[in-house]
Design a protein around this motif. Structure first.
Motif, PDB file in Angstrom:
ATOM      1  N   VAL A   1       0.844  -1.201   0.000  1.00 11.65           N
ATOM      2  CA  VAL A   1       0.000   0.000   0.000  1.00 11.65           C
ATOM      3  C   VAL A   1       0.880   1.251   0.000  1.00 11.65           C
ATOM      4  CG1 VAL A   1      -1.641   1.362   1.374  1.00 11.65           C
ATOM      5  CG2 VAL A   1      -2.018  -1.100   1.057  1.00 11.65           C
ATOM      6  N   VAL A   2       1.882   1.279   0.855  1.00 11.19           N
ATOM      7  CA  VAL A   2       2.791   2.422   0.948  1.00 11.19           C
ATOM      8  C   VAL A   2       3.553   2.603  -0.366  1.00 11.19           C
ATOM      9  CG1 VAL A   2       4.882   3.264   2.109  1.00 11.19           C
ATOM     10  CG2 VAL A   2       2.964   2.394   3.457  1.00 11.19           C
ATOM     11  N   GLU A   3       4.022   1.507  -0.926  1.00  9.74           N
ATOM     12  CA  GLU A   3       4.754   1.557  -2.201  1.00  9.74           C
ATOM     13  C   GLU A   3       3.861   2.157  -3.294  1.00  9.74           C
ATOM     14  OE1 GLU A   3       7.901   0.931  -4.848  1.00  9.74           O
ATOM     15  OE2 GLU A   3       8.024   0.115  -2.828  1.00  9.74           O
ATOM     16  N   ARG A   4       2.610   1.734  -3.340  1.00 14.86           N
ATOM     17  CA  ARG A   4       1.692   2.264  -4.359  1.00 14.86           C
ATOM     18  C   ARG A   4       1.454   3.754  -4.146  1.00 14.86           C
ATOM     19  NH1 ARG A   4      -4.478   0.153  -5.220  1.00 14.86           N
ATOM     20  NH2 ARG A   4      -4.674   1.150  -3.194  1.00 14.86           N
ATOM     21  N   GLU A   5       1.298   4.176  -2.906  1.00  9.02           N
ATOM     22  CA  GLU A   5       1.100   5.605  -2.615  1.00  9.02           C
ATOM     23  C   GLU A   5       2.325   6.411  -3.027  1.00  9.02           C
ATOM     24  OE1 GLU A   5      -1.813   7.135  -1.352  1.00  9.02           O
ATOM     25  OE2 GLU A   5      -2.574   5.149  -1.856  1.00  9.02           O
ATOM     26  N   ALA A   6       3.511   5.899  -2.719  1.00  9.04           N
ATOM     27  CA  ALA A   6       4.749   6.594  -3.098  1.00  9.04           C
ATOM     28  C   ALA A   6       4.865   6.697  -4.615  1.00  9.04           C
ATOM     29  CB  ALA A   6       5.952   5.863  -2.506  1.00  9.04           C
ATOM     30  N   ARG A   7       4.491   5.645  -5.316  1.00 12.69           N
ATOM     31  CA  ARG A   7       4.528   5.675  -6.775  1.00 12.69           C
ATOM     32  C   ARG A   7       3.554   6.713  -7.327  1.00 12.69           C
ATOM     33  NH1 ARG A   7       2.421   1.090  -7.869  1.00 12.69           N
ATOM     34  NH2 ARG A   7       0.520   1.862  -8.781  1.00 12.69           N
ATOM     35  N   LEU A   8       2.365   6.818  -6.735  1.00  8.38           N
ATOM     36  CA  LEU A   8       1.379   7.801  -7.186  1.00  8.38           C
ATOM     37  C   LEU A   8       1.875   9.229  -6.965  1.00  8.38           C
ATOM     38  CD1 LEU A   8      -1.890   6.041  -5.957  1.00  8.38           C
ATOM     39  CD2 LEU A   8      -1.124   6.338  -8.328  1.00  8.38           C
ATOM     40  N   VAL A   9       2.566   9.461  -5.863  1.00 11.72           N
ATOM     41  CA  VAL A   9       3.148  10.787  -5.609  1.00 11.72           C
ATOM     42  C   VAL A   9       4.175  11.111  -6.690  1.00 11.72           C
ATOM     43  CG1 VAL A   9       4.583  12.155  -4.033  1.00 11.72           C
ATOM     44  CG2 VAL A   9       2.696  10.781  -3.126  1.00 11.72           C
ATOM     45  N   ALA A  10       5.070  10.173  -6.965  1.00  8.24           N
ATOM     46  CA  ALA A  10       6.104  10.399  -7.988  1.00  8.24           C
ATOM     47  C   ALA A  10       5.475  10.618  -9.357  1.00  8.24           C
ATOM     48  CB  ALA A  10       7.078   9.228  -8.025  1.00  8.24           C
ATOM     49  N   GLU A  11       4.431   9.865  -9.681  1.00 12.42           N
ATOM     50  CA  GLU A  11       3.757  10.038 -10.973  1.00 12.42           C
ATOM     51  C   GLU A  11       3.126  11.421 -11.084  1.00 12.42           C
ATOM     52  OE1 GLU A  11       1.038   6.754 -11.333  1.00 12.42           O
ATOM     53  OE2 GLU A  11       2.657   5.311 -11.701  1.00 12.42           O
ATOM     54  N   THR A  12       2.531  11.902  -9.995  1.00 10.10           N
ATOM     55  CA  THR A  12       1.934  13.240  -9.993  1.00 10.10           C
ATOM     56  C   THR A  12       3.008  14.294 -10.250  1.00 10.10           C
ATOM     57  OG1 THR A  12       0.184  12.545  -8.479  1.00 10.10           O
ATOM     58  CG2 THR A  12       0.607  14.914  -8.618  1.00 10.10           C
ATOM     59  N   ILE A  13       4.154  14.140  -9.608  1.00 11.99           N
ATOM     60  CA  ILE A  13       5.260  15.078  -9.799  1.00 11.99           C
ATOM     61  C   ILE A  13       5.735  15.040 -11.249  1.00 11.99           C
ATOM     62  CG2 ILE A  13       7.653  15.596  -9.179  1.00 11.99           C
ATOM     63  CD1 ILE A  13       6.927  14.468  -6.337  1.00 11.99           C
ATOM     64  N   GLU A  14       5.966  13.846 -11.756  1.00 12.17           N
ATOM     65  CA  GLU A  14       6.480  13.709 -13.121  1.00 12.17           C
ATOM     66  C   GLU A  14       5.494  14.248 -14.157  1.00 12.17           C
ATOM     67  OE1 GLU A  14       7.445   9.547 -13.184  1.00 12.17           O
ATOM     68  OE2 GLU A  14       9.380   9.888 -12.228  1.00 12.17           O
ATOM     69  N   GLN A  15       4.209  14.023 -13.943  1.00 15.20           N
ATOM     70  CA  GLN A  15       3.201  14.505 -14.891  1.00 15.20           C
ATOM     71  C   GLN A  15       3.070  16.024 -14.867  1.00 15.20           C
ATOM     72  OE1 GLN A  15      -0.264  12.255 -13.757  1.00 15.20           O
ATOM     73  NE2 GLN A  15       0.540  10.360 -14.623  1.00 15.20           N
ATOM     74  N   SER A  16       3.435  16.643 -13.765  1.00 14.19           N
ATOM     75  CA  SER A  16       3.275  18.099 -13.646  1.00 14.19           C
ATOM     76  C   SER A  16       4.411  18.877 -14.302  1.00 14.19           C
ATOM     77  CB  SER A  16       3.186  18.500 -12.175  1.00 14.19           C
ATOM     78  OG  SER A  16       4.457  18.412 -11.566  1.00 14.19           O
TER      79      SER A  16
END
Length: 195
Positions: free
Chosen positions: A65-80
């Motif tokens: 769960v934590v790994e997935r949340e961390a990945r979503l944060v990184a994806e949000t940063i990269e997409q921005s």
């Protein structure tokens, strides 16, 4: 045969996602210690066998769960961060994207509070290193060019700046304004990348 394999894989992925979603909701509302695996499988509408087919134990599930949340944060940063942005502007845009990503309900608790308590500082650092901190290191290296920064110093700088981001996310969740912390982070970044 290939169609059967694909549909089996899709069912397996759907089961795993259902377990992760149910676990996330319970870990956020109850906390890790107060969440039992029978509650997770009941919320997911699955069996304990399904849970243990995908995850060794509750801690492994929490880590996923934590790994997935961390990945979503990184994806949000990269997409921005658009390719057309200067390295400095990409860092500042990424900072705001981090704060936005961390505003997702329960994310601060999972990544900054319960994550380190359950998994330990070293494991959380390893997860962060593969996600948001990785994007921060890449951004800092680009923004500091043409200077060549020793890799160890770059990593240490990213760790320290990442800690500032995390502290800001905690303050914002507690009611502070994001704008104040965005400005503070911008000042820190400008001093770091100054020639």
């Amino acid at each position: 045969m290939q169609r059967t394999r694909r549909s089996s894989r899709q069912r397996s992925d759907a089961t795993r996602a259902a377990i992760l979603d149910a676990a996330r909701d319970l870990f956020v509302t109850r906390g890790y210690a107060e969440t039992a695996t029978p509650d997770i499988v009941a919320a997911a509408g699955l069996t304990r066998g399904a849970l243990y087919h995908h995850f060794e134990d509750k801690k492994a599930l929490f880590r996923a769960v934590v790994e997935r949340e961390a990945r979503l944060v990184a994806e949000t940063i990269e997409q921005s961060t658009e390719a057309a942005l200067s390295p400095r502007d990409a860092l500042l845009t990424g900072a705001d994207a981090y704060f936005t990503a961390m505003a997702a309900p329960g994310r601060v608790r999972l990544l900054l509070l319960d994550g380190p308590a359950v998994l330990g500082a070293a494991e959380i650092a390893a997860i962060d290193a593969g996600h948001a901190r990785r994007t921060l290191e890449e951004g800092l290296a680009l923004a500091m060019e043409p200077r060549k920064i020793d890799e160890t110093v770059l990593q240490a700088t990213a760790i320290l700046l990442s800690a500032a981001f995390d502290r800001a996310a905690l303050e914002i969740q507690a009611g502070a304004t994001q704008a104040a912390y965005s400005d503070a982070i911008a000042n820190l970044i400008d001093r770091l990348i100054a020639q």
